[in-house]
Design an enzyme around this catalytic site. Structure first.
Site, PDB file in Angstrom:
ATOM      1  N   GLN A   1       0.835  -1.202   0.000  1.00  0.00           N
ATOM      2  CA  GLN A   1       0.000   0.000   0.000  1.00  0.00           C
ATOM      3  C   GLN A   1       0.870   1.252   0.000  1.00  0.00           C
ATOM      4  O   GLN A   1       0.579   2.224  -0.690  1.00  0.00           O
ATOM      5  CB  GLN A   1      -0.908  -0.016   1.235  1.00  0.00           C
ATOM      6  CG  GLN A   1      -2.020   1.024   1.191  1.00  0.00           C
ATOM      7  CD  GLN A   1      -3.065   0.695   0.160  1.00  0.00           C
ATOM      8  OE1 GLN A   1      -3.278  -0.465  -0.168  1.00  0.00           O
ATOM      9  NE2 GLN A   1      -3.711   1.707  -0.385  1.00  0.00           N
TER      10      GLN A   1
ATOM     11  N   VAL B   1      -5.714   6.744  -4.180  1.00  0.00           N
ATOM     12  CA  VAL B   1      -5.141   5.587  -3.485  1.00  0.00           C
ATOM     13  C   VAL B   1      -5.283   5.827  -1.991  1.00  0.00           C
ATOM     14  O   VAL B   1      -4.944   6.896  -1.510  1.00  0.00           O
ATOM     15  CB  VAL B   1      -3.639   5.426  -3.826  1.00  0.00           C
ATOM     16  CG1 VAL B   1      -3.066   4.220  -3.106  1.00  0.00           C
ATOM     17  CG2 VAL B   1      -3.440   5.308  -5.324  1.00  0.00           C
TER      18      VAL B   1
ATOM     19  N   SER C   1      -6.333   1.386   4.411  1.00  0.00           N
ATOM     20  CA  SER C   1      -7.034   0.637   3.374  1.00  0.00           C
ATOM     21  C   SER C   1      -7.643  -0.622   3.969  1.00  0.00           C
ATOM     22  O   SER C   1      -6.997  -1.346   4.720  1.00  0.00           O
ATOM     23  CB  SER C   1      -6.070   0.238   2.258  1.00  0.00           C
ATOM     24  OG  SER C   1      -6.683  -0.744   1.435  1.00  0.00           O
TER      25      SER C   1
ATOM     26  N   HIS D   1      -8.179  -3.202   2.481  1.00  0.00           N
ATOM     27  CA  HIS D   1      -7.491  -4.371   1.930  1.00  0.00           C
ATOM     28  C   HIS D   1      -6.392  -4.853   2.875  1.00  0.00           C
ATOM     29  O   HIS D   1      -5.979  -5.994   2.813  1.00  0.00           O
ATOM     30  CB  HIS D   1      -6.896  -4.043   0.561  1.00  0.00           C
ATOM     31  CG  HIS D   1      -7.933  -3.934  -0.517  1.00  0.00           C
ATOM     32  ND1 HIS D   1      -8.528  -5.033  -1.085  1.00  0.00           N
ATOM     33  CD2 HIS D   1      -8.494  -2.866  -1.110  1.00  0.00           C
ATOM     34  CE1 HIS D   1      -9.403  -4.637  -1.999  1.00  0.00           C
ATOM     35  NE2 HIS D   1      -9.401  -3.323  -2.026  1.00  0.00           N
TER      36      HIS D   1
ATOM     37  N   ASP E   1     -11.983  -6.926  -4.207  1.00  0.00           N
ATOM     38  CA  ASP E   1     -12.457  -6.279  -5.422  1.00  0.00           C
ATOM     39  C   ASP E   1     -12.928  -7.380  -6.348  1.00  0.00           C
ATOM     40  O   ASP E   1     -12.254  -8.382  -6.533  1.00  0.00           O
ATOM     41  CB  ASP E   1     -11.345  -5.468  -6.076  1.00  0.00           C
ATOM     42  CG  ASP E   1     -10.949  -4.309  -5.200  1.00  0.00           C
ATOM     43  OD1 ASP E   1     -11.850  -3.648  -4.672  1.00  0.00           O
ATOM     44  OD2 ASP E   1      -9.743  -4.083  -5.034  1.00  0.00           O
TER      45      ASP E   1
ATOM     46  N   GLU F   1     -17.556   2.935  -5.938  1.00  0.00           N
ATOM     47  CA  GLU F   1     -16.816   1.741  -6.345  1.00  0.00           C
ATOM     48  C   GLU F   1     -17.702   0.506  -6.245  1.00  0.00           C
ATOM     49  O   GLU F   1     -17.680  -0.197  -5.228  1.00  0.00           O
ATOM     50  CB  GLU F   1     -15.574   1.551  -5.455  1.00  0.00           C
ATOM     51  CG  GLU F   1     -14.515   2.602  -5.680  1.00  0.00           C
ATOM     52  CD  GLU F   1     -13.195   2.282  -4.975  1.00  0.00           C
ATOM     53  OE1 GLU F   1     -12.254   3.043  -5.154  1.00  0.00           O
ATOM     54  OE2 GLU F   1     -13.129   1.258  -4.277  1.00  0.00           O
TER      55      GLU F   1
ATOM     56  N   HIS G   1     -15.888  -2.804  -5.055  1.00  0.00           N
ATOM     57  CA  HIS G   1     -15.180  -2.966  -3.781  1.00  0.00           C
ATOM     58  C   HIS G   1     -16.168  -3.459  -2.717  1.00  0.00           C
ATOM     59  O   HIS G   1     -17.050  -2.736  -2.278  1.00  0.00           O
ATOM     60  CB  HIS G   1     -14.546  -1.640  -3.355  1.00  0.00           C
ATOM     61  CG  HIS G   1     -13.768  -1.719  -2.080  1.00  0.00           C
ATOM     62  ND1 HIS G   1     -12.391  -1.825  -2.044  1.00  0.00           N
ATOM     63  CD2 HIS G   1     -14.163  -1.730  -0.787  1.00  0.00           C
ATOM     64  CE1 HIS G   1     -11.984  -1.882  -0.780  1.00  0.00           C
ATOM     65  NE2 HIS G   1     -13.052  -1.821  -0.004  1.00  0.00           N
TER      66      HIS G   1
HETATM   67 ZN   LIG Z   1     -10.869  -2.233  -3.311  1.00  0.00          ZN
END
Ligand SMILES: [Zn+2]
Length: 379
Positions: free
Chosen positions: A256, A285, A291, A293, A300, A348, A351
């Site tokens: 990241q 970003v 994040s 993630h 995703d 998104e 996501h």
């Molecule tokens: Zn994502």
């Protein structure tokens, strides 16, 4: 008390009044203006001498006032720095006119794209996906994913995902989720691992750890607790004739940071200063440490025949299926359309974030994002 007054020398005021008196005697029609002029002269001279007589006292008071004004914070308003979701995103919007952008990056990034596909026998349109646009510049999504065509070699079949050893057992998870969602007025706790709020204002705690599990034999990881719900969701979609391709699941903090630093460089090269570049990069970003993630709870998802991470995914059968059904398995579309100012991230549809069936159901039914859910149920 003034020596000049004692010697009968006329003061400025007396001279002026006398002159005005003479002028008015000659010009009777200006009598009214004469009266006003006398009043002004008297007032100004009285004020002037009062100020002059008290000059030391007034100077002292001014100094004291100046000291308090300059030493207190209200004379230097502090600029808001990321204090709220809303103000942050609005401010970001002002910076460059481009808001919530997903910008382009080097083509070599395509190779980094981590993908797990779920095409195969179960899905009618199986291998319809082509990589004809694979050389197209990929772009990042709001969480730093590489957006672009997915390499076919990275795809792993649905049977592979569904057959991967799973110690926890999907039935157990299903049972847990059902128990969890029986009561409509479930008590949510801010300590629930699945409700963890991660965004620019809420970075991941330094001591946060979790066990990862392989989504497939390809080595793609996620939090092991969401593996079974993920499998159930993928299988359910497949039985509805919808293919879900999982890409970019768990991502380490190092990665990241690399993605973020590269994004800042990109904007610096465009001629923005560092603060602007940082702000713009933070929209494209996610700032390292913030994040989803990185906590293994976000995925995703793309689909056969549409492997770009962009808004158009929301109009594909997979995008629509996720929006309508993912909550049944504890997942939500994390960055909803119309909530950009709250999440600080563009829409998104690809996501997906695990929050548990109870919370996902509430969020789905009320049409709210995770930040709003926290405001309503957890703060
Ligand atoms: Zn994502």
């Amino acid at each position: 008390m003034n020596n000049k007054n004692v010697s009968f020398e006329p003061t400025f005021r007396e001279k002026a009044v006398r002159r005005i008196g003479k002028f008015v005697k000659k010009n009777r029609k200006f009598y009214f203006f004469g009266v006003i002029a006398v009043a002004v002269v008297v007032f100004v001279t009285a004020l002037g001498s009062a100020l002059y007589d008290n000059r030391k006292r007034l100077l002292s008071i001014a100094c004291v006032l100046l000291f308090f004004v300059s030493s207190s914070s209200f004379s230097y308003p502090v600029l808001p720095m990321d204090v709220s979701f809303v103000s942050d995103s609005i401010r970001s919007e002002d910076v460059a006119g481009t808001t919530y952008v997903s910008a382009e990056v080097d083509a070599k990034d395509v190779a980094d794209l981590e993908t797990i596909s779920i095409d195969d026998q179960t899905v009618p349109t199986g291998s319809s996906y082509t990589k004809e646009d694979a050389d197209k510049d990929p772009v990042y999504d709001g969480n730093g994913e590489l957006l672009g065509e997915v390499l076919e070699s990275d795809q792993i079949s649905i049977s592979e995902i569904l057959n991967t050893e799973d110690e926890t057992g999907s039935k157990d998870i299903e049972q847990e989720d059902n128990d969890d969602s029986v009561a409509g007025n479930t008590q949510f706790s801010a300590d629930d691992w699945n409700l963890m709020l991660v965004n620019k204002q809420h970075p991941i705690p330094d001591n946060y750890t979790f066990a990862t599990a392989q989504i497939s034999s390809g080595g793609k990881l996620c939090d092991e607790r969401i593996l079974s719900p993920l499998r159930q969701m993928v299988a359910a979609a497949a039985s509805d004739g919808v293919s879900l391709v999982v890409c970019s699941p768990y991502r380490s903090n190092n990665r990241q940071e690399m993605l973020f630093a590269r994004k800042v460089d990109y904007y610096l090269e465009q001629g923005y200063d560092y603060m602007q570049s940082y702000t713009l990069a933070s929209q494209a970003v996610t700032i390292p440490g913030s994040s989803e993630h990185e906590i293994g709870l976000a995925l995703d998802i793309i689909t056969d025949g549409y492997s770009s991470l962009d808004e158009g995914f929301g109009d594909t059968p997979a995008g629509k299926w996720l929006a309508q059904n993912s909550y049944k398995y504890g997942f939500v579309v994390r960055y909803l359309k119309g909530k950009e100012e709250i999440t600080g991230i563009e829409y998104e549809p690809w996501h997906i974030r695990y929050v548990g069936v109870s919370a996902a159901t509430v969020m789905y039914e009320e049409g709210i994002c995770l930040e709003e859910f926290w405001d309503e149920y957890l703060y």
